[in-house]
Design an enzyme around this catalytic site. Structure first.
Site, PDB file in Angstrom:
ATOM      1  N   HIS A  94       0.835  -1.203   0.000  1.00 40.72           N
ATOM      2  CA  HIS A  94       0.000   0.000   0.000  1.00 40.72           C
ATOM      3  C   HIS A  94       0.874   1.259   0.000  1.00 40.72           C
ATOM      4  O   HIS A  94       0.601   2.217  -0.725  1.00 40.72           O
ATOM      5  CB  HIS A  94      -0.881   0.039   1.256  1.00 40.72           C
ATOM      6  CG  HIS A  94      -1.837  -1.100   1.407  1.00 40.72           C
ATOM      7  ND1 HIS A  94      -1.708  -2.057   2.387  1.00 40.72           N
ATOM      8  CD2 HIS A  94      -2.948  -1.432   0.709  1.00 40.72           C
ATOM      9  CE1 HIS A  94      -2.702  -2.914   2.297  1.00 40.72           C
ATOM     10  NE2 HIS A  94      -3.465  -2.571   1.282  1.00 40.72           N
ATOM     11  N   ASP A 117      -3.888  -7.469  -7.393  1.00 41.04           N
ATOM     12  CA  ASP A 117      -5.285  -7.870  -7.577  1.00 41.04           C
ATOM     13  C   ASP A 117      -5.661  -7.628  -9.039  1.00 41.04           C
ATOM     14  O   ASP A 117      -6.417  -6.700  -9.368  1.00 41.04           O
ATOM     15  CB  ASP A 117      -6.177  -7.090  -6.612  1.00 41.04           C
ATOM     16  CG  ASP A 117      -5.800  -7.364  -5.165  1.00 41.04           C
ATOM     17  OD1 ASP A 117      -6.175  -8.426  -4.661  1.00 41.04           O
ATOM     18  OD2 ASP A 117      -5.081  -6.542  -4.560  1.00 41.04           O
TER      19      ASP A 117
END
Ligand code: AMP
Length: 316
Positions: free
Chosen positions: A48, A162
């Protein structure tokens, strides 16, 4: 200390918005039209942080959303035990120079309860992760659409980690004319290759050893890329079959736009993707590969998170 009152040698604390009103106010203060958003479910890690720093380098303002979206979790999934580490998340956001952290509760996002009208992911949402997690991508796209509207972002950053989510968000923006630039950043990995994930905290030390086979399989597959699709699949499978404690759900070589298995004659970009259960934890990973002469991994498979290549810009 409140936002904007830190000493000049300390990073500024982001404004934390919990309500729609607070977000509206904080967003209005970002007068510029160049606002990037990084959407997360919290329990932030270096993956992140890299995504946020990448956005920070290019945009005047960065908004991070931290929201555990009930709509994208199935009844038997890990919503209630998902790690919640808000204070640590805020420190990461502060160090990365985030302007606003939007961290609402479900009643703020869904004031009338579960929305009757939702975004439908369509056929691309039914395969791979969608097959294992029915309804997941409709729930994910619905909240992404809402967060794009609420933050009024001009760009949005997502991790290649993802890949199916990224593809569907890109398609949603294109198919439904969202005025948002979707930008992808490469997967950040642990030194042994394991893709960083908030769910890695569920792994026991022995699970952690087993989990390495997922990224090892991707690496082995990419090493066979010049020989064609069946060689790639064979090389990748050879790694996971040696680890019977990894219960593989799928290990596929698919077209990056259609997610359909590529045929043996195929040459060009493909996605080598894997999902499996290790202990009680479901893990996913993928690697973009170039199939054919001069082929190989299209993402730097580096143990050093800071050495990953720059963001891959995806046209919408
Ligand atoms: P999550 O909090 O898991 O929903 O992830 C929020 C965003 O961070 C998504 O765009 C993910 O694809 C991205 N992300 C998660 N893990 C990684 C990673 N290891 N490397 C790069 N991006 C990641």
């Amino acid at each position: 200390m409140t936002a904007g009152t830190t000493r000049s040698d300390e990073p500024r604390l982001p404004v934390v918005a919990r309500s729609r009103e607070q977000l509206r106010e904080a967003r209005a203060a970002l007068d510029d039209g160049d606002v990037a958003v990084v959407m997360t479910m919290g329990a932030l890690h270096e993956g992140h942080a890299t995504l946020i720093r990448t956005a920070r380098r290019t945009h005047a303002h960065v908004v991070v959303t931290i929201f555990l979206n009930p709509l994208q979790f199935g009844p038997k999934e890990d919503l209630s035990r998902y790690p919640r580490t808000f204070d640590a998340d805020l420190r990461i956001c502060t160090e990365a120079g985030v302007d606003v952290v939007f961290a609402p509760t479900p009643d703020v996002i869904y004031p009338d309860g579960d929305p009757g009208v939702r975004i439908a992911a369509g056929p691309l949402g039914d395969v791979l992760e969608g097959q294992a997690r029915p309804g997941h991508f409709d729930g994910m796209l619905t909240v992404v659409a809402k967060l794009m509207h609420l933050t009024r972002c001009t760009s949005a950053y997502y991790g290649q980690k993802d890949a199916q989510q990224l593809l569907l968000i890109r398609r949603m923006c294109r198919d439904l004319d969202f005025p948002v630039r979707v930008i992808a950043a490469p997967t950040v990995r642990e030194p042994d290759g394991l893709a960083m994930s908030s769910r890695n905290t569920y792994l026991t030390p022995s699970d952690r050893e087993v989990a390495r086979c997922l990224s090892a399989a991707l690496r082995a597959g990419a090493a066979a890329a010049t020989e064609g699709p069946s060689a790639i699949r064979r090389a990748a499978r050879a790694v996971v079959v040696r680890e019977p404690l990894a219960l593989i759900d799928y290990l596929v070589l698919v077209h990056p736009e259609t997610l359909e298995d590529v045929p043996e004659w195929y040459r060009g970009e493909a996605l080598l993707a894997v999902a499996g259960r290790v202990g009680a934890t479901r893990l996913i990973d993928n690697l973009p590969v170039l199939v054919g002469p001069g082929g190989g991994a299209l993402e730097v498979f580096s143990p050093d998170a800071s050495a990953v290549s720059g963001p891959l810009t995806i046209k919408v």
